[in-house]
Design an enzyme around this catalytic site. Structure first.
Site, PDB file in Angstrom:
ATOM      1  N   LEU A 159       0.854  -1.184   0.000  1.00  0.00           N
ATOM      2  CA  LEU A 159       0.000   0.000   0.000  1.00  0.00           C
ATOM      3  C   LEU A 159       0.892   1.235   0.000  1.00  0.00           C
ATOM      4  O   LEU A 159       1.976   1.213   0.593  1.00  0.00           O
ATOM      5  CB  LEU A 159      -0.896   0.027   1.239  1.00  0.00           C
ATOM      6  CG  LEU A 159      -2.097  -0.932   1.283  1.00  0.00           C
ATOM      7  CD1 LEU A 159      -2.698  -0.935   2.683  1.00  0.00           C
ATOM      8  CD2 LEU A 159      -3.152  -0.551   0.249  1.00  0.00           C
ATOM      9  N   ASP A 160       0.423   2.315  -0.623  1.00  0.00           N
ATOM     10  CA  ASP A 160       1.165   3.574  -0.569  1.00  0.00           C
ATOM     11  C   ASP A 160       1.255   4.067   0.875  1.00  0.00           C
ATOM     12  O   ASP A 160       0.386   3.744   1.699  1.00  0.00           O
ATOM     13  CB  ASP A 160       0.474   4.632  -1.419  1.00  0.00           C
ATOM     14  CG  ASP A 160       0.527   4.319  -2.903  1.00  0.00           C
ATOM     15  OD1 ASP A 160       1.461   3.609  -3.318  1.00  0.00           O
ATOM     16  OD2 ASP A 160      -0.370   4.776  -3.635  1.00  0.00           O
TER      17      ASP A 160
END
Length: 327
Positions: free
Chosen positions: A39-40
């Site tokens: 995930l960012d």
């Protein structure tokens, strides 16, 4: 040694997925931990980690469908397509009708062609696209086919750009200043309107929610970017069952047999059949017992023997798992 299994973690915002893996390694006292998709840093939600021998199962998790909850801001574009970037354009979105927004979302639902964000982790000639973009290089990524099976609006809010920016600052969320982008651009005036959409998206693996925000804004002629993102589901795994980042040492992992059966389905085998599979032998004429291919072979003690598949009318192991101690 840490017990093999699938560990579900609820990633907080502000740290990378690799930070989560590092913390899990320290908490569980093992280096053998991998992940099934990152995930960012600004995003929160479900990360699926494999521990010890269960890392081999991650290959079957990576491609599963996912669910996201997100907030899309219409009226402002950033160079990263999310709130961590620099503002590059701003347009008054207040004239947008809700019906027009719904129509544009419908056009982005189903099987679509999508160009990933320039600031993505996709590799170009061996380097990450975001590294090339931050170095000022022109990054041209190819479109890919993805499936968006649900793209629903949960809530719609309208505000001036000035009040929206103040709201972001009060919550400590990303803004144009100090982001990852390459340069400042025009900023919306205080009386310009933005539209914030809270959405839920079900999609295939490889779908970029940032790109959906960008493309939605482009289709409506006002630009758009992502201001919040939370992953709530990967295949059968739900963030409601995930451990907090500060509770990893005491978190219960999903046992390999349970995890593999949830993802692939199960074939129950006898002790003799389990031994044959572990020794590389085929189960003659057993293909008719398979509901799916591949599937997880489970022995009478509830242990994962391995992943098996059809070989004509027979069944053969395609991935043997390390033999677990009897429970």
């Amino acid at each position: 040694m840490a017990a093999p299994g699938i560990l579900l973690v609820d990633k907080p915002g502000g740290i990378t997925s690799h930070d989560v893996v590092a913390r899990a390694r320290r908490a569980l006292g093992t280096r053998k931990i991998g992940h099934a998709g990152t995930l960012d840093p600004m995003a929160t939600g479900l990360l699926v980690l494999g521990v010890e021998g269960a890392t081999r199962l991650l290959t079957f998790v990576v491609g599963l469908d996912k669910t996201y909850e997100a907030t899309i801001r219409l009226g402002v574009s950033t160079d990263t397509d999310d709130a961590d970037g620099e503002v590059i354009a701003a347009t008054d979105a207040s004239p947008l009708a809700s019906e027009a927004i719904s129509e544009a979302i419908a056009a982005l639902t189903g099987r679509i062609s999508q160009v990933p964000s320039t600031y993505s982790a996709i590799k170009v000639d061996g380097r990450r696209a975001y590294d090339l973009a931050r170095a000022g290089q022109d990054v041209q990524l190819k479109a890919r086919e993805v499936t968006v099976s649900r793209f629903d609006i949960v809530a719609e809010r309208r505000a001036s750009a000035g009040s929206a920016a103040r709201g972001l600052a009060a919550r400590g969320e990303g803004s144009a200043a100090g982001g990852q982008g390459s340069g400042a651009g025009p900023v919306a005036s205080a009386d310009s309107g933005v539209v914030d959409l809270d959405v839920v998206v079900d999609c295939s693996s490889g779908t970029y929610i940032r790109s959906l925000a960008r493309d939605l804004g482009a289709a409506l002629g006002v630009g758009g970017h992502l201001t919040a993102l939370r992953r709530t589901r990967i295949g059968p795994f739900d963030v409601a069952d995930a451990a907090a980042i500060d509770a990893l040492a005491d978190a219960r992992s999903v046992e390999p047999a349970e995890a593999a059966a949830a993802v692939l389905g199960r074939l129950d085998v006898t002790a003799e059949e389990a031994r044959d599979l572990r020794h590389g032998k085929r189960l003659v004429g057993a293909a008719e017992r398979l509901a799916a291919d591949p599937t997880a072979a489970i022995d009478p003690d509830g242990r994962l023997v391995g992943i098996v598949g059809r070989r004509g009318a027979d069944v053969k192991s395609t991935m043997n798992m390390p033999e677990e101690a009897p429970r």
